[in-house]
Enzyme design. Sequence first.
Site, PDB file in Angstrom:
ATOM      1  N   HIS A   1       4.318   1.117  -2.179  1.00 43.46           N
ATOM      2  CA  HIS A   1       2.897   1.054  -2.546  1.00 43.46           C
ATOM      3  C   HIS A   1       2.529   2.430  -3.071  1.00 43.46           C
ATOM      4  CE1 HIS A   1       2.347  -2.742  -0.212  1.00 43.46           C
ATOM      5  NE2 HIS A   1       3.356  -2.237   0.487  1.00 43.46           N
TER       6      HIS A   1
ATOM      7  N   HIS B   1       4.590 -10.031   0.909  1.00 44.39           N
ATOM      8  CA  HIS B   1       4.913  -9.532   2.242  1.00 44.39           C
ATOM      9  C   HIS B   1       4.891 -10.754   3.173  1.00 44.39           C
ATOM     10  CE1 HIS B   1       4.046  -5.650   0.538  1.00 44.39           C
ATOM     11  NE2 HIS B   1       4.075  -5.007   1.690  1.00 44.39           N
TER      12      HIS B   1
ATOM     13  N   ASP C   1       8.213   1.895   1.481  1.00 45.86           N
ATOM     14  CA  ASP C   1       6.904   1.265   1.758  1.00 45.86           C
ATOM     15  C   ASP C   1       5.735   2.213   1.431  1.00 45.86           C
ATOM     16  OD1 ASP C   1       5.259  -0.843   2.440  1.00 45.86           O
ATOM     17  OD2 ASP C   1       5.724  -0.843   4.563  1.00 45.86           O
ATOM     18  N   ASP C   2       5.382   3.060   2.397  1.00 48.88           N
ATOM     19  CA  ASP C   2       4.286   4.023   2.215  1.00 48.88           C
ATOM     20  C   ASP C   2       4.781   5.378   2.717  1.00 48.88           C
ATOM     21  OD1 ASP C   2       1.902   2.078   1.579  1.00 48.88           O
ATOM     22  OD2 ASP C   2       2.916   1.223   3.331  1.00 48.88           O
TER      23      ASP C   2
ATOM     24  N   GLU D   1       6.478  -9.571   8.365  1.00 48.73           N
ATOM     25  CA  GLU D   1       6.405  -8.184   8.843  1.00 48.73           C
ATOM     26  C   GLU D   1       5.843  -8.247  10.264  1.00 48.73           C
ATOM     27  OE1 GLU D   1       3.587  -5.705   6.741  1.00 48.73           O
ATOM     28  OE2 GLU D   1       4.497  -3.829   7.446  1.00 48.73           O
TER      29      GLU D   1
ATOM     30  N   HIS E   1      10.159  -1.641  -2.919  1.00 50.61           N
ATOM     31  CA  HIS E   1       8.993  -1.855  -2.043  1.00 50.61           C
ATOM     32  C   HIS E   1       8.323  -0.501  -1.803  1.00 50.61           C
ATOM     33  CE1 HIS E   1       7.337  -4.116   1.746  1.00 50.61           C
ATOM     34  NE2 HIS E   1       6.486  -3.167   1.363  1.00 50.61           N
TER      35      HIS E   1
HETATM   36  N1  ADE Z   1      -0.104  -2.248   2.249  1.00 52.82           N
HETATM   37  C1  ADE Z   1       0.546  -1.082   2.195  1.00 52.82           C
HETATM   38  N2  ADE Z   1       1.598  -1.108   3.016  1.00 52.82           N
HETATM   39  C2  ADE Z   1       1.633  -2.328   3.593  1.00 52.82           C
HETATM   40  C3  ADE Z   1       2.486  -2.971   4.524  1.00 52.82           C
HETATM   41  N3  ADE Z   1       3.551  -2.376   5.052  1.00 52.82           N
HETATM   42  N4  ADE Z   1       2.186  -4.219   4.902  1.00 52.82           N
HETATM   43  C4  ADE Z   1       1.124  -4.835   4.400  1.00 52.82           C
HETATM   44  N5  ADE Z   1       0.289  -4.284   3.529  1.00 52.82           N
HETATM   45  C5  ADE Z   1       0.541  -3.043   3.119  1.00 52.82           C
HETATM   46 ZN    ZN Z   2       4.579  -2.964   1.977  1.00 49.58          ZN
END
Ligand code: ADE
Ligand code: ZN
Length: 345
Positions: free
Chosen positions: A24, A202, A283-284, A205, A22
Site C-alpha cells: 500500500h 484481501h 504490506d505497509d 487476514e 502487496h
Molecule cells: N490497508 C493497508 N494495509 C492493510 C491491510 N494489511 N489489511 C487491510 N487493509 C489494509
Molecule cells: Zn494489505
Amino acid sequence: MNQTERETRNAFIAAVPKAELHLHIEGSLEPDMMFALARRNGVDLPYATVEDVRAAYRFSNLQEFLDLYYLGMGALIEERDFYELTLAYLERAHADSVRHVEIFFDPQGHTQRGVAFDTAISGIVRALEDGEERFGISWKLIMCFLRHLSEEAAFETLEEAQPWLDRIAGVGLDSSEVGHPPEKFARVFARCRELGLKLVAHAGEEGPPDYVWQALDTLKIDRIDHGNRALEDEALTDRLVQEGHTLTVCPLSNLKLCVIDDIADSPVKRMLDRGIKATVNSDDPSYFGGYINDNYRAVADALDMSVEDMATLAINSFEGSFLDEATIAQRRAEVEAVLKRHAGL
Ligand code: ADE
Ligand code: ZN
C-alpha cells in the site's frame, strides 16, 4: 544453519531480483516524511515528534493500525506529495533488488478528506514512470476499494477512475475485513472484470476461510492478498493448490497486527511445502518495521528456509504478477542465474 550459510542466504536475498505484489503506497509513508509534508501543508498531526509516531505503532489488531494509517495519510495533500512518497518507496525497493511492483493505492482515503482523485493518482503515476526510467522497475497500479465503505461509494470511485483506466491494471479490496465480506462488492467487481481489470482482494487476514471462498467464487479474483486463514480449511487449501492461486503473504505485517503471535508461526513455509504459490511482501513497511528484504530474512531465519526456498519465493513473485509471459520467463531465468552463482560460492 551456521553463520556462513546464513550470510550466504542473506546475500542471496539482497541480490535476487523480485517483485513486490502487496504494497500500500500510503503505508510506505515514513514518519519523517509524514512530519515534513504535514509542516509543508499546514496539517496538524497528533504527535510532537517522529519518535512519538514510532512509539504509537503498536497494534493489537488490524483496526488499530488502520486508524493510524488513515490519520497518517492526512499529511498527503498536493500532487507532489504523492510523487515524493512513491519515488521514495521505489528508491527503497530498488535497494532491495525489486524489479517489478504492483502497488495499491486507496483513493477513497484521499477523496473522503477533500483531496481529488486526480491529484493522488497523478503524483503516483508520475513517480512510477520516473522510477521505471531511473531504477528500471516495471509497474502495475491497483486501485483498492475501502471495504468498510458502501458498494455505492466503490461505484463512484470507479467512475472517477474512468479517465485513468489505461494506467490502472486492476482493483483490490482492503481496510476493515471482518463484517465486510467480499460478496458486499460482487457487482462492482463484476463490472471491473467487464472493463478488463485484474481483480485482487484481501481475504483471510483476520476474516474466516469463508471470505477466501467468496473472493474466489463470488468476486472471481486473480490473486489473493494474505490468505493466511485459508489453511484452516483443507478443501480450500486443496483448491488453492489445484488452481495454482498466488497468495501475497506479509510476514512482518502479520506479526505487527497479531495475525500471528511469533514470526515462526508465519504460514509461508507451510504454504510452499503444501504446494501453494506463496509470495513475501511488506504490506505497509513504514508501519510494520521492514521492507521486502526484511520480510524475506525474517521468515528465512525463523523458519530455517533455504536459498532454494528464497528463489522459489522470488520466482513465485514474478509468476503471480500481472506481467506478460515473456517478461515472466525472463525474470525467472534471472532468478535462476543468481541462484546458480550462489550455489557455486
Ligand atoms: N490497508 C493497508 N494495509 C492493510 C491491510 N494489511 N489489511 C487491510 N487493509 C489494509
Ligand atoms: Zn494489505
